[in-house]
Enzyme design. Structure first.
Site, mmCIF file in Angstrom:
data_model
loop_
_atom_site.group_PDB
_atom_site.id
_atom_site.type_symbol
_atom_site.label_atom_id
_atom_site.label_comp_id
_atom_site.label_asym_id
_atom_site.label_seq_id
_atom_site.Cartn_x
_atom_site.Cartn_y
_atom_site.Cartn_z
ATOM 1 C CG ASN A 1 -8.281 -2.229 -10.386
ATOM 2 O OD1 ASN A 1 -8.914 -2.868 -11.173
ATOM 3 N ND2 ASN A 1 -8.784 -1.357 -9.523
ATOM 4 C CG ASN B 1 -2.217 -0.875 1.211
ATOM 5 O OD1 ASN B 1 -2.545 -0.924 0.049
ATOM 6 N ND2 ASN B 1 -2.750 -1.402 2.220
ATOM 7 C CB CYS C 1 -10.939 -0.683 -4.790
ATOM 8 S SG CYS C 1 -10.659 -2.283 -3.694
ATOM 9 N N GLY C 2 -10.286 -3.014 -7.417
ATOM 10 C CA GLY C 2 -10.346 -4.211 -8.177
ATOM 11 C C GLY C 2 -11.256 -5.260 -7.024
ATOM 12 C CB THR C 3 -10.285 -6.773 -3.671
ATOM 13 O OG1 THR C 3 -9.721 -5.586 -3.411
ATOM 14 C CG2 THR C 3 -9.147 -7.643 -4.347
ATOM 15 C CG ASN D 1 -10.114 -2.302 1.390
ATOM 16 O OD1 ASN D 1 -9.170 -1.253 1.439
ATOM 17 N ND2 ASN D 1 -9.675 -3.815 1.309
ATOM 18 C CB CYS E 1 -3.908 -5.080 -5.140
ATOM 19 S SG CYS E 1 -4.299 -3.479 -6.051
ATOM 20 C CD GLU F 1 -7.845 0.662 -2.551
ATOM 21 O OE1 GLU F 1 -6.900 -0.031 -2.221
ATOM 22 O OE2 GLU F 1 -8.156 1.068 -3.673
#
Length: 260
Positions: free
Chosen positions: A76, A65, A197-199, A169, A74, A187
């Site tokens: 993305n 991070n 945020c992909g997840t 998150n 992560c 995040e």
């Protein structure tokens, strides 16, 4: 010390990407990682990703991070590192790589990267919201008028007040037309809102299906940085064959220098 780096972004979620197959990057130096991610004094990014050698897969992803601490998966960033590995000619159009939450399969076609996420076997009800782990912990909460919602203030309250120092998150979601959704995410580790945020997008798609707000197994999710798609197959308990789909782009490359 000089280090070559590449800058990547996926729907506005941006990363400093470094080829660390020789193992020379000082990844124990959290202050230095935070400095590289700093938007005023360093390169600027939501996180830093190292591509490393791996015996059991094509490569290993190590994600930090922007506060300098190594973090959980992560989505993305996973899509971006696949694009980076393809650029370095480590892989072709398909790959299997190792991340902190295990092995991930991915496909790449042009700018589009389809990243297979880990199965999700549990979604918990949590004080008017839902909680699940899609490689990283995610709180998903439905709100109205999301474009005007104070994501930073309300996200920070939940991140610390409900989940403590370890945190989660925090995703706020609003239903749009045609079974699509709009999400904004606070995040942890960045301690701010990110453009994507992909997840988190993955978590939102699964929760919306779980709650019966969509019957589709391919869900389009809009974020401030663009749009992503999530496909999945329901199981008796949870979801499998989960893919996060979207663009991953190289923005620029450069060399950074600092004193030891």
């Amino acid at each position: 010390m000089k280090i070559n780096f590449y800058k990547y972004q996926g729907t506005g979620n941006d990363f400093v990407m470094i080829d660390n197959r020789l193992g020379t990057f000082p990844k124990e130096d959290r202050k230095r990682i935070a400095y590289l991610c700093d938007r005023k004094f360093g390169i600027g990014a939501d996180g830093l990703i190292l591509l490393e050698h791996c015996e059991k897969s094509d490569f290993k992803m190590v994600y930090f991070n922007s506060d300098g601490n190594e973090s959980t998966m992560c989505g993305n960033g996973g899509r971006c590192i696949v694009s980076f590995a393809n650029f370095l000619e480590i892989i072709g159009n398909e790959t299997t790589f190792s991340a902190i939450d295990g092995l991930h399969h991915a496909r790449i076609k042009g700018l589009m990267v389809d990243l297979k996420m880990q199965d999700v076997t549990e979604i918990k009800a949590k004080q008017g919201a839902s909680f699940l782990n899609t490689g990283s912990p995610h709180h998903v909460q439905i709100v109205s008028d999301l474009s005007q919602f104070n994501v930073v203030s309300e996200g920070a309250k939940l991140r610390y007040g409900l989940y403590g120092q370890e945190g989660s998150n925090i995703n706020f979601v609003e239903e749009k037309e045609h079974g699509e959704f709009f999400v904004r995410t606070y995040e942890r580790g960045v301690e701010n809102e990110t453009l994507s945020c992909g997840t988190g997008v993955t978590a939102v798609a699964l929760v919306m299906h779980h709650l019966g707000m969509t019957k589709k197994n391919s869900v389009k999710v809009h974020v401030l940085g663009g749009g992503l798609a999530v496909t999945f197959a329901p199981m008796d308990k949870g979801y499998e064959k989960i893919y996060l789909i979207g663009e991953a782009k190289q923005v620029f490359k450069g060399e950074v220098q600092w004193n030891s």
